[in-house]
Design a protein around this motif. Structure first.
Motif, short mmCIF file in Angstrom:
data_model
loop_
_atom_site.label_atom_id
_atom_site.label_comp_id
_atom_site.label_asym_id
_atom_site.label_seq_id
_atom_site.Cartn_x
_atom_site.Cartn_y
_atom_site.Cartn_z
N CYS A 1 4.53 -17.58 -5.96
CA CYS A 1 5.53 -16.31 -5.58
C CYS A 1 5.16 -15.01 -6.11
CB CYS A 1 6.93 -16.63 -5.58
SG CYS A 1 7.41 -17.84 -4.77
N CYS A 2 3.87 -14.87 -6.45
CA CYS A 2 3.27 -13.80 -7.22
C CYS A 2 3.08 -12.66 -6.02
CB CYS A 2 1.81 -14.10 -7.71
SG CYS A 2 1.31 -12.55 -8.74
N LEU A 3 3.44 -11.42 -6.46
CA LEU A 3 3.30 -10.24 -5.28
C LEU A 3 1.96 -9.78 -5.50
CD1 LEU A 3 7.18 -8.91 -5.33
CD2 LEU A 3 6.00 -10.09 -3.42
N TYR A 4 1.28 -9.85 -6.23
CA TYR A 4 0.17 -9.31 -6.57
C TYR A 4 -1.11 -10.22 -5.79
CZ TYR A 4 2.39 -6.67 -10.34
OH TYR A 4 3.13 -6.06 -11.01
N ALA B 1 9.99 -0.31 5.21
CA ALA B 1 11.02 -1.05 4.84
C ALA B 1 10.92 -2.23 3.86
CB ALA B 1 11.76 -1.50 6.22
N ALA B 2 9.66 -3.00 4.44
CA ALA B 2 9.40 -4.34 3.41
C ALA B 2 9.00 -3.78 2.28
CB ALA B 2 8.21 -4.96 4.09
N SER B 3 8.42 -2.69 2.04
CA SER B 3 7.88 -2.37 0.74
C SER B 3 9.07 -2.11 -0.05
CB SER B 3 7.07 -0.84 0.83
OG SER B 3 7.05 -0.43 -0.36
N LEU B 4 10.28 -1.36 0.36
CA LEU B 4 11.41 -1.39 -0.42
C LEU B 4 12.11 -2.51 -0.71
CD1 LEU B 4 12.63 1.96 1.47
CD2 LEU B 4 12.09 1.68 -0.89
N LEU B 5 11.98 -3.31 0.35
CA LEU B 5 12.88 -4.59 0.14
C LEU B 5 12.29 -5.49 -0.87
CD1 LEU B 5 14.08 -5.10 3.96
CD2 LEU B 5 15.54 -4.34 1.87
N LEU B 6 10.85 -5.51 -1.07
CA LEU B 6 10.30 -6.40 -2.11
C LEU B 6 10.23 -5.86 -3.19
CD1 LEU B 6 7.36 -7.45 0.24
CD2 LEU B 6 9.03 -9.03 -0.52
N GLY B 7 10.88 -4.81 -3.56
CA GLY B 7 11.07 -3.99 -4.86
C GLY B 7 12.22 -4.58 -5.51
N TYR B 8 12.17 -4.43 -6.94
CA TYR B 8 13.46 -4.89 -7.66
C TYR B 8 14.89 -4.38 -7.01
CZ TYR B 8 16.40 -5.96 -11.94
OH TYR B 8 17.34 -6.40 -12.63
N PRO B 9 15.93 -5.15 -6.88
CA PRO B 9 16.96 -4.90 -5.94
C PRO B 9 17.98 -3.75 -7.08
CG PRO B 9 17.25 -7.14 -6.83
CD PRO B 9 15.88 -6.51 -7.28
N ASP B 10 17.52 -2.76 -7.35
CA ASP B 10 18.44 -2.00 -8.16
C ASP B 10 19.25 -1.04 -7.30
OD1 ASP B 10 16.71 0.00 -6.88
OD2 ASP B 10 15.43 0.42 -8.73
#
Length: 226
Positions: free
Chosen positions: A81-84, A18-27
């Motif tokens: 706030c870098c996600l890498y 769920a977190a993987s999806l929610l941290l993606g671009y909100p398309d």
């Protein structure tokens, strides 16, 4: 939501997915998954289901254009706030390449293929890997970058970003910070990641990185465990 106990393995992997999806671009794809993600969050303990539910409330209440603009402003234009994940420990130095190779090796050993032009340490990619391919290897990658994850959580919290709730849920799946991790967080907060002497930007400036795409990892679909 369930209360008063530790996460099971299944609950941990559902949280990661769920977190993987929610941290993606909100398309549109992510927004269409909200009912499924809501059901998943409702079945999780408060430690992870509560924060995920709060973020889903934000998704429901915010116009898509505003979500997209906030995502870009938060993750593409703020190095804090870098996600890498390897950025926090290695910055833009040459040592970062060795760290990225460790991620690629873990994916390859699990039978996953990542495009050469994509970076394997994006948090969404790592969480997807941990949830769907190799939970133990994924857990090791996440705990190996525990200090960076904590700094990201703190930065999002300080910025009053709604995505801080997602990081709170991720942190709840990992061991508490150790003494060494606390020191690493303190140093990173004070000094920023390491930098090469030439050709780097100052800490806090913009960082523009590609969106991740793990081609072989399965997404959370209507037939998943949620």
């Amino acid at each position: 939501m369930k209360t008063g106990r530790a996460l099971t393995r299944e609950e941990r992997t559902i949280t990661w997915q769920a977190a993987s999806l929610l941290l993606g671009y909100p398309d549109d794809r992510l927004l269409a998954l909200r009912p499924l993600l809501r059901r998943a969050a409702a079945e999780l303990p408060d430690a992870t289901g509560g924060p995920l539910g709060r973020f889903l409330d934000h998704l429901d209440a915010t116009p898509p254009a505003a979500l997209a603009a906030d995502y870009v402003a938060t993750f593409d234009h703020r190095k804090r706030c870098c996600l890498y994940l390897t950025y926090y420990a290695y910055g833009d130095t040459r040592e970062r390449g060795k760290a990225l190779l460790r991620f690629k090796t873990a994916y390859r050993e699990a039978g996953l293929d990542l495009d050469d032009g994509e970076l394997p340490d994006h948090l969404s990619v790592v969480l997807e890997f941990a949830a769907t391919a190799d939970p133990e290897a994924g857990h090791r990658l996440l705990t190996g970058h525990r200090a960076g994850l904590e700094l990201l959580r703190l930065a999002l919290t300080e910025a009053r970003s709604p995505w801080s709730a997602v990081l709170q849920a991720v942190s709840a799946t990992l061991p508490p910070l150790s003494g060494d991790d606390h020191e690493a967080v303190r140093r990173l907060a004070a000094e920023g990641p390491p930098e090469e002497e030439v050709g780097t930007q100052t800490y806090g400036g913009p960082v523009l990185l590609p969106e991740p795409r793990v081609r072989t990892a399965a997404g959370l679909s209507p037939g998943a465990r949620a």
